[in-house]
Structures are given as C-alpha cells and as structure tokens.
Scaffold this motif. Structure first.
Motif, PDB file in Angstrom:
ATOM      1  N   HIS A 253      47.554  31.848  49.862  1.00  7.97           N
ATOM      2  CA  HIS A 253      46.706  33.245  51.038  1.00  7.97           C
ATOM      3  C   HIS A 253      45.417  32.694  50.863  1.00  7.97           C
ATOM      4  CE1 HIS A 253      50.597  34.472  51.972  1.00  7.97           C
ATOM      5  NE2 HIS A 253      51.097  33.924  50.763  1.00  7.97           N
ATOM      6  N   GLY A 254      44.840  32.045  50.362  1.00  6.66           N
ATOM      7  CA  GLY A 254      43.320  31.254  50.283  1.00  6.66           C
ATOM      8  C   GLY A 254      42.607  32.407  48.930  1.00  6.66           C
ATOM      9  N   ILE A 255      43.098  33.268  48.549  1.00 15.72           N
ATOM     10  CA  ILE A 255      42.514  34.112  47.472  1.00 15.72           C
ATOM     11  C   ILE A 255      42.141  33.166  46.660  1.00 15.72           C
ATOM     12  CG2 ILE A 255      42.322  36.282  46.457  1.00 15.72           C
ATOM     13  CD1 ILE A 255      42.997  36.403  49.086  1.00 15.72           C
ATOM     14  N   ARG A 256      41.203  33.518  45.998  1.00 18.57           N
ATOM     15  CA  ARG A 256      40.515  32.754  45.465  1.00 18.57           C
ATOM     16  C   ARG A 256      40.210  33.541  43.291  1.00 18.57           C
ATOM     17  NH1 ARG A 256      35.756  29.431  47.221  1.00 18.57           N
ATOM     18  NH2 ARG A 256      34.019  31.346  46.995  1.00 18.57           N
ATOM     19  N   ILE A 257      40.858  33.294  43.008  1.00 15.96           N
ATOM     20  CA  ILE A 257      40.573  33.936  41.231  1.00 15.96           C
ATOM     21  C   ILE A 257      39.261  33.214  40.249  1.00 15.96           C
ATOM     22  CG2 ILE A 257      41.846  34.493  38.954  1.00 15.96           C
ATOM     23  CD1 ILE A 257      44.728  34.101  40.806  1.00 15.96           C
ATOM     24  N   ARG A 258      38.225  34.067  40.209  1.00 13.89           N
ATOM     25  CA  ARG A 258      37.196  34.024  39.328  1.00 13.89           C
ATOM     26  C   ARG A 258      38.304  33.451  37.926  1.00 13.89           C
ATOM     27  NH1 ARG A 258      32.725  34.725  42.109  1.00 13.89           N
ATOM     28  NH2 ARG A 258      31.749  33.393  40.033  1.00 13.89           N
ATOM     29  N   ALA A 259      38.319  34.233  37.209  1.00 16.10           N
ATOM     30  CA  ALA A 259      38.268  34.284  35.781  1.00 16.10           C
ATOM     31  C   ALA A 259      39.838  36.011  35.719  1.00 16.10           C
ATOM     32  CB  ALA A 259      37.144  34.766  35.127  1.00 16.10           C
ATOM     33  N   TRP A 260      40.407  35.845  34.084  1.00 18.28           N
ATOM     34  CA  TRP A 260      41.187  36.243  33.877  1.00 18.28           C
ATOM     35  C   TRP A 260      40.069  37.587  32.861  1.00 18.28           C
ATOM     36  CZ3 TRP A 260      45.237  35.217  36.679  1.00 18.28           C
ATOM     37  CH2 TRP A 260      46.068  33.904  36.965  1.00 18.28           C
ATOM     38  N   VAL A 261      40.719  38.478  33.146  1.00 15.77           N
ATOM     39  CA  VAL A 261      40.133  39.750  32.301  1.00 15.77           C
ATOM     40  C   VAL A 261      41.321  40.170  31.295  1.00 15.77           C
ATOM     41  CG1 VAL A 261      39.219  41.661  32.477  1.00 15.77           C
ATOM     42  CG2 VAL A 261      38.474  40.701  34.299  1.00 15.77           C
ATOM     43  N   ASP A 262      40.927  40.214  30.327  1.00 16.15           N
ATOM     44  CA  ASP A 262      42.139  40.936  28.718  1.00 16.15           C
ATOM     45  C   ASP A 262      41.185  41.733  27.997  1.00 16.15           C
ATOM     46  OD1 ASP A 262      44.738  39.924  28.679  1.00 16.15           O
ATOM     47  OD2 ASP A 262      44.698  40.441  26.922  1.00 16.15           O
ATOM     48  N   ILE A 263      42.056  42.530  26.864  1.00 12.53           N
ATOM     49  CA  ILE A 263      41.599  43.054  26.324  1.00 12.53           C
ATOM     50  C   ILE A 263      41.830  42.503  24.435  1.00 12.53           C
ATOM     51  CG2 ILE A 263      41.083  45.206  27.256  1.00 12.53           C
ATOM     52  CD1 ILE A 263      43.444  46.180  26.051  1.00 12.53           C
ATOM     53  N   ASP A 264      42.855  40.868  24.634  1.00 11.73           N
ATOM     54  CA  ASP A 264      43.313  41.298  23.593  1.00 11.73           C
ATOM     55  C   ASP A 264      42.453  39.888  22.865  1.00 11.73           C
ATOM     56  OD1 ASP A 264      44.149  39.276  21.347  1.00 11.73           O
ATOM     57  OD2 ASP A 264      46.239  39.342  22.702  1.00 11.73           O
ATOM     58  N   PRO A 265      42.002  39.993  21.279  1.00  7.58           N
ATOM     59  CA  PRO A 265      41.047  39.038  20.925  1.00  7.58           C
ATOM     60  C   PRO A 265      41.038  37.204  21.165  1.00  7.58           C
ATOM     61  CG  PRO A 265      41.181  40.262  19.593  1.00  7.58           C
ATOM     62  CD  PRO A 265      41.815  40.927  20.689  1.00  7.58           C
ATOM     63  N   HIS A 266      41.943  37.557  21.065  1.00  8.83           N
ATOM     64  CA  HIS A 266      43.091  36.059  20.848  1.00  8.83           C
ATOM     65  C   HIS A 266      43.265  35.241  21.953  1.00  8.83           C
ATOM     66  CE1 HIS A 266      44.817  38.357  17.176  1.00  8.83           C
ATOM     67  NE2 HIS A 266      44.634  37.057  16.590  1.00  8.83           N
ATOM     68  N   LYS A 267      42.924  36.079  23.173  1.00  9.58           N
ATOM     69  CA  LYS A 267      42.880  35.304  24.574  1.00  9.58           C
ATOM     70  C   LYS A 267      41.226  35.322  24.876  1.00  9.58           C
ATOM     71  CE  LYS A 267      47.767  38.167  26.124  1.00  9.58           C
ATOM     72  NZ  LYS A 267      48.016  38.432  26.968  1.00  9.58           N
ATOM     73  N   ILE A 268      40.789  36.301  24.584  1.00  8.90           N
ATOM     74  CA  ILE A 268      39.437  35.353  24.880  1.00  8.90           C
ATOM     75  C   ILE A 268      38.549  35.078  24.786  1.00  8.90           C
ATOM     76  CG2 ILE A 268      37.186  36.940  24.966  1.00  8.90           C
ATOM     77  CD1 ILE A 268      38.516  39.671  24.805  1.00  8.90           C
TER      78      ILE A 268
END
Length: 345
Positions: A275-290
């Motif tokens: 629908h035209g939305i642009r995701i800039r980044a994923w935000v998380d608190i899991d140090p294994h994902k960051i």
C-alpha cells in the motif's frame, strides 16, 4: 395476547440474529423483558434455523408484541443483520447476540448517553466474560483490554490492535446506516470492518464504564469457527485501513520504523508495503537479532530509534504484556501515541 402494545417508532431497536439458538435465546429475551427501559422493540432474525427457534420466537412474540421475529433462508450473520436493519424502526439500534444476556439498565443507560451527547454516534459498554476463564485465557485478556478503552481517543487509537468494541455491547444511531452503509460481506469480521469504516468517516464512539452485557463464549461462536475470523482476513482488513490512516496522520509518510523483528511481526507488517508504506528498519530488544539484516533491512535496538517528532514507529508485538511494556518505555522517552507511534497487532 401481548401484555404490551409496541410503539410504532420505539426509541431503541434491539437487533438479534439467531441460528439454531433455542438453547440460549430464552435467557437473551428474558433479559430484554426485564429492562427498566420500556420503549424498545427486538427484531430477531431467524437465519433459517433447523431447531425449535421459530416456535420459540412465536411464543415470545405472543407474550410481548415488542418482540418481532423475522425469518430468512440461512445466509449467515451479515445477511441476517442487514435484513434486520431494513426492518428496525427505532432511532437507535442496539446489537445483541442470541447467546448473550444484558443488565436490566443496559438500554436505559445507553439510550440516555446517546440522547444527551449529540456528537456521539455509538455508545458501547464494558462486558463481563461469560466463558471458562481457565480454558479461554486469550478471550479473557481481550475482554480486559477492550474494557480498558472508554473514551473515543483510546478506541480510535486501539483499533489497529484488535476490534476495540464487543459487537453485541454496542448501541448506535440508526442514521449511521443510511450515511455510511450497513455491514459488509467479505473474508473479514463484519463488525471490525464496520468500526474501521465508521471511525475513518469520523464517527465518534465511547464506552460506558458499567458492565452491561454478559458476553458468553460457547464452543460454536463464529469467532472460533468461521473463516471470516481467521488471521489472514483480519490482517488484510486492518492493513488496508491502517495504510490509509498512516497516509493521513503520519508526519513522516510513507516511512515507518517497525518495532518487532520476529517472524510474526514481519508477517503482519510486510503487507503494508503493498500500500505504499516504506519500512526503514526493524526495532528489537533481542541482542541476537540486533545488527542483522532481515529481509534487506537492518535490525536495530531501541536506542537507534528516531527521536520524538523525527520518525514514526509501528509496533507489532504479539507476546502477552509486550505492548504494555513498550508503551511504558515510549511514554517515558517522550513519544506520543498517534503522533510518534501506534500499536498494531
């Protein structure tokens, strides 16, 4: 013979769809007959029942002419509701299901609220969960959450997490049907679509603090059994309305930061891109994902989020209590709901 003559133009029409409801319907109708408010009619749409529902309705209608049975071929809840809406005569419409019961003051309090607040189009109430709390933890948590949304602003902001209103607890002005249309039929929950459509159109909604309905949870409830209430239909419906809300309200449109980098969060956020939305980044608190790159986008910690007023965050957190913990953090950091972030699901 009836012991009451129905008003040609009652203040309230109670709209009840019923399908094979002979087991639960007496309690629902007895609750209406016990109302302290008397100027009502009950339009009960028998949706092609194959049990004794038609005979039961005939018996109740003979007792009290305010109970008006209608009979249609089995076509599902949307067909039954919209057929009933063609026949209601009240200036307000109260919804109720055949397996629920209402407090004796329900109609009085909701009708009074609408009559004394011309800016409101819909008034709901808190509900009491009528199922097995030990076996239905998800429903209990949903009831607790929706009971916390009382003012219009909280209902409006909460609508992208879940349906903010329990359908059989609402009373709305009949004129809304003429202005914005009746229930829509499609692969989605019909009540949720109606609230999203009306809220988008500017209809103001509030919820009374009293518990005016017992919301029972039998095993055959449509929300448990019908494909229209499956996650895919819910997500597609919510995504369509959320994308339009973001276009109108996100100061950083079309850019958003998505809080939640897990599979479930990404699955629910990803359709927004169509629908035209642009995701800039994923935000998380899991140090294994960051620090990872997921679906071509970086996963960052909360410390990397844009400052209030510099970016818009969408939170897709499914874990129990995760959204509440996030809100405490965001409020403490100066982020404002609806301006800097929005909770979705």
């Amino acid at each position: 013979m009836s012991h009451r003559s129905p008003s040609v133009t009652p203040a309230v029409s109670v709209l009840i769809p019923a399908w094979n409801a002979v087991r639960h319907l007496p309690a629902a109708l007895d609750g209406l007959l016990s109302q302290t408010f008397q100027d009502w009619e009950a339009v009960v749409v028998d949706d092609g029942s194959q049990d004794e529902t038609p005979a039961l309705l005939a018996a109740y209608a003979a007792r009290d002419a305010r109970i008006r049975p209608l009979h249609v071929e089995h076509g599902g809840i949307v067909h039954a509701l919209n057929h009933g809406l063609l026949h209601v005569r009240g200036r307000h419409v109260a919804r109720m299901d055949a397996d629920d019961t209402c407090h004796p003051e329900r109609l009085a309090l909701q009708c009074h609220a609408l009559d004394n607040a011309p800016h409101l189009g819909l008034v709901a109430s808190r509900v009491t969960f009528g199922g097995d709390a030990a076996q239905c933890g998800g429903f209990v948590r949903y009831v607790d959450w929706t009971n916390s949304l009382l003012c219009h602003e909280d209902i409006a902001l909460g609508r992208f997490r879940e349906s903010p209103l329990v359908h059989p607890s609402v009373m709305f002005r009949r004129e809304l049907i003429d202005r914005f249309g009746p229930y829509a039929n499609g692969p989605f929950p019909e009540d949720y679509e109606l609230w999203l459509r009306w809220l988008e159109a500017g209809v103001r909604m509030e919820k009374l603090p009293e518990h005016l309905l017992v919301w029972n949870d039998p095993p055959g409830r449509l929300t448990r059994t019908h494909d229209n209430y499956a996650e895919a239909g819910f997500v597609a419906l919510r995504t369509r309305y959320l994308a339009r809300w973001l276009c109108a309200h996100n100061p950083q449109h079309p850019d958003v930061w998505v809080i939640g980098a897990g599979k479930a969060s990404r699955r629910r956020a990803r359709p927004l891109c169509e629908h035209g939305i642009r995701i800039r980044a994923w935000v998380d608190i899991d140090p294994h994902k960051i620090g990872n790159i997921v679906e071509g986008l970086p996963v960052v910690g909360r410390e990397a989020m844009p400052a209030p007023g510099q970016g818009f965050m969408l939170a897709f957190l499914a874990g129990h209590g995760a959204a509440e913990e996030l809100e405490l953090f965001l409020h403490g950091a100066g982020y404002l709901p609806g301006q800097d972030y929005l909770l979705a699901s």
